[in-house]
Design a protein around this motif. Structure first.
Motif, PDB file in Angstrom:
ATOM      1  N   ALA A  65      48.863  33.818  39.593  1.00 14.37           N
ATOM      2  CA  ALA A  65      48.992  34.633  40.804  1.00 14.37           C
ATOM      3  C   ALA A  65      49.359  33.752  42.000  1.00 14.37           C
ATOM      4  N   MET A  66      48.801  32.542  42.066  1.00 17.92           N
ATOM      5  CA  MET A  66      49.113  31.647  43.176  1.00 17.92           C
ATOM      6  C   MET A  66      50.576  31.215  43.128  1.00 17.92           C
ATOM      7  N   ILE A  67      51.072  30.868  41.953  1.00 16.03           N
ATOM      8  CA  ILE A  67      52.478  30.474  41.832  1.00 16.03           C
ATOM      9  C   ILE A  67      53.389  31.648  42.189  1.00 16.03           C
ATOM     10  N   GLY A  68      53.038  32.827  41.710  1.00 12.29           N
ATOM     11  CA  GLY A  68      53.814  34.022  42.052  1.00 12.29           C
ATOM     12  C   GLY A  68      53.777  34.320  43.541  1.00 12.29           C
ATOM     13  N   TRP A  69      52.609  34.124  44.154  1.00 13.44           N
ATOM     14  CA  TRP A  69      52.476  34.378  45.606  1.00 13.44           C
ATOM     15  C   TRP A  69      53.338  33.408  46.405  1.00 13.44           C
ATOM     16  N   ILE A  70      53.309  32.129  46.036  1.00 17.39           N
ATOM     17  CA  ILE A  70      54.122  31.131  46.746  1.00 17.39           C
ATOM     18  C   ILE A  70      55.603  31.447  46.575  1.00 17.39           C
ATOM     19  N   ALA A  71      56.021  31.796  45.363  1.00 14.06           N
ATOM     20  CA  ALA A  71      57.432  32.114  45.113  1.00 14.06           C
ATOM     21  C   ALA A  71      57.849  33.364  45.889  1.00 14.06           C
ATOM     22  N   HIS A  80      39.647  30.586  43.392  1.00 14.70           N
ATOM     23  CA  HIS A  80      39.252  31.471  42.296  1.00 14.70           C
ATOM     24  C   HIS A  80      40.025  31.182  41.006  1.00 14.70           C
ATOM     25  N   ARG A  81      40.796  30.114  41.007  1.00 18.53           N
ATOM     26  CA  ARG A  81      41.530  29.651  39.830  1.00 18.53           C
ATOM     27  C   ARG A  81      42.484  30.704  39.280  1.00 18.53           C
ATOM     28  N   LEU A  82      43.179  31.361  40.173  1.00 20.97           N
ATOM     29  CA  LEU A  82      44.189  32.355  39.806  1.00 20.97           C
ATOM     30  C   LEU A  82      45.562  31.676  39.890  1.00 20.97           C
ATOM     31  N   TRP A  83      45.827  30.789  38.939  1.00 16.01           N
ATOM     32  CA  TRP A  83      46.983  29.916  39.022  1.00 16.01           C
ATOM     33  C   TRP A  83      48.300  30.671  38.931  1.00 16.01           C
ATOM     34  N   ILE A  89      43.566  35.847  54.989  1.00 14.81           N
ATOM     35  CA  ILE A  89      43.756  34.776  55.972  1.00 14.81           C
ATOM     36  C   ILE A  89      44.308  33.509  55.314  1.00 14.81           C
ATOM     37  N   LEU A  90      43.677  33.086  54.238  1.00 16.99           N
ATOM     38  CA  LEU A  90      44.057  31.849  53.546  1.00 16.99           C
ATOM     39  C   LEU A  90      44.446  32.181  52.108  1.00 16.99           C
ATOM     40  N   GLY A  91      45.576  32.839  51.926  1.00 16.12           N
ATOM     41  CA  GLY A  91      45.964  33.356  50.630  1.00 16.12           C
ATOM     42  C   GLY A  91      46.027  32.326  49.524  1.00 16.12           C
ATOM     43  N   VAL A  92      46.777  31.256  49.713  1.00 12.58           N
ATOM     44  CA  VAL A  92      46.957  30.254  48.659  1.00 12.58           C
ATOM     45  C   VAL A  92      45.637  29.538  48.384  1.00 12.58           C
ATOM     46  N   VAL A  93      44.878  29.234  49.412  1.00  9.30           N
ATOM     47  CA  VAL A  93      43.590  28.558  49.228  1.00  9.30           C
ATOM     48  C   VAL A  93      42.626  29.467  48.471  1.00  9.30           C
ATOM     49  N   TRP A  94      42.595  30.756  48.813  1.00  7.42           N
ATOM     50  CA  TRP A  94      41.704  31.692  48.126  1.00  7.42           C
ATOM     51  C   TRP A  94      42.092  31.829  46.659  1.00  7.42           C
ATOM     52  N   LEU A  95      43.376  31.922  46.373  1.00  7.19           N
ATOM     53  CA  LEU A  95      43.844  32.024  44.989  1.00  7.19           C
ATOM     54  C   LEU A  95      43.492  30.760  44.200  1.00  7.19           C
ATOM     55  N   SER A 102      41.052  41.544  44.492  1.00  5.17           N
ATOM     56  CA  SER A 102      40.139  41.833  43.383  1.00  5.17           C
ATOM     57  C   SER A 102      40.911  42.316  42.152  1.00  5.17           C
ATOM     58  N   SER A 103      42.007  43.023  42.348  1.00  7.77           N
ATOM     59  CA  SER A 103      42.831  43.439  41.204  1.00  7.77           C
ATOM     60  C   SER A 103      43.459  42.229  40.518  1.00  7.77           C
ATOM     61  N   LEU A 104      43.839  41.230  41.296  1.00  8.70           N
ATOM     62  CA  LEU A 104      44.382  40.014  40.702  1.00  8.70           C
ATOM     63  C   LEU A 104      43.323  39.276  39.896  1.00  8.70           C
ATOM     64  N   ARG A 105      42.088  39.264  40.395  1.00  7.84           N
ATOM     65  CA  ARG A 105      41.004  38.622  39.623  1.00  7.84           C
ATOM     66  C   ARG A 105      40.756  39.369  38.324  1.00  7.84           C
ATOM     67  N   ARG A 106      40.703  40.707  38.378  1.00  7.56           N
ATOM     68  CA  ARG A 106      40.479  41.490  37.157  1.00  7.56           C
ATOM     69  C   ARG A 106      41.631  41.297  36.170  1.00  7.56           C
ATOM     70  N   TRP A 107      42.861  41.224  36.670  1.00  3.31           N
ATOM     71  CA  TRP A 107      44.013  41.004  35.813  1.00  3.31           C
ATOM     72  C   TRP A 107      43.903  39.650  35.123  1.00  3.31           C
ATOM     73  N   THR A 108      43.495  38.623  35.856  1.00  5.25           N
ATOM     74  CA  THR A 108      43.341  37.300  35.270  1.00  5.25           C
ATOM     75  C   THR A 108      42.253  37.299  34.212  1.00  5.25           C
ATOM     76  N   PHE A 109      41.142  37.989  34.465  1.00  5.60           N
ATOM     77  CA  PHE A 109      40.082  38.063  33.457  1.00  5.60           C
ATOM     78  C   PHE A 109      40.566  38.774  32.195  1.00  5.60           C
ATOM     79  N   SER A 110      41.327  39.841  32.354  1.00  9.02           N
ATOM     80  CA  SER A 110      41.821  40.547  31.166  1.00  9.02           C
ATOM     81  C   SER A 110      42.831  39.687  30.400  1.00  9.02           C
ATOM     82  N   ARG A 111      43.617  38.895  31.107  1.00  4.34           N
ATOM     83  CA  ARG A 111      44.553  37.984  30.455  1.00  4.34           C
ATOM     84  C   ARG A 111      43.833  36.899  29.675  1.00  4.34           C
TER      85      ARG A 111
END
Length: 175
Positions: free
Chosen positions: A49-55, A44-47, A35-41, A90-99
């Motif tokens: 992923a958020m920039i990629g989502w906006i682009a 959760h501090r997925l910066w 529902i609120l993609g950019v706000v949710w990203l 959740s995959s984006l969160r796991r990817w960020t944690f692994s990074r």
């Protein structure tokens, strides 16, 4: 039942002092991410992923406007992309944690977050104590071995008279 992955920062290690820093990530669809993609990203501090989502959203919307697609088509494509974000959040969160060099400690299946934490910490605390620190377990007598003489299972049963095993008692018989 939901599946949770447990992540720990690798710098502090996976000891008792670092247990407050463990993060449980639920696998599955995240409604608020859809529902609120950019706000949710951002929450959760997925910066990255958020920039990629906006682009991605901007590029797809500009391309659809340039192709002179209707407003309903643009809305449907945006809704499908929002569903994709909801499923992959959740995959984006796991990817960020692994990074960030976090380690995935375990995978837990439980009804809710509280039950997942309880299950994980029960298993994790027994692993931290080590295998010999628990109460002694009576395992009974040692298992039998095949090369012992006098055991009923040491010698295989004799072959049938014709030496054929199976459904055909004689060589070349009717099938």
């Amino acid at each position: 039942m939901p599946v949770y992955t447990v992540h720990a920062p690798s710098a502090s290690g996976a000891d008792v002092r670092a247990a407050d820093g463990f993060i449980f990530v639920r696998d599955g669809f995240h409604l608020w991410a859809a529902i609120l993609g950019v706000v949710w990203l951002a929450w959760h501090r997925l910066w990255i992923a958020m920039i990629g989502w906006i682009a991605l959203m901007a590029a797809i919307d500009v391309a659809m406007v340039q192709l002179r697609l209707g407003a309903s088509t643009i809305f449907i494509v945006d809704a499908l992309l929002a569903l994709l974000l909801g499923f992959e959040a959740s995959s984006l969160r796991r990817w960020t944690f692994s990074r960030r060099n976090w380690r995935q400690l375990d995978v837990v299946v439980a009804d809710d977050l509280e039950a997942a934490e309880r299950r994980f910490f029960e298993r994790w605390s027994t692993r931290q104590r080590g295998p010999g620190s628990g109460p002694p377990v009576d395992r009974g007598a040692p298992p039998p071995v095949r090369d012992s003489r006098g055991q009923s299972f040491a010698n295989p049963p004799p072959l049938p008279a014709g030496g054929i095993i199976g459904l055909f008692p004689e060589p070349g018989g009717q099938r």
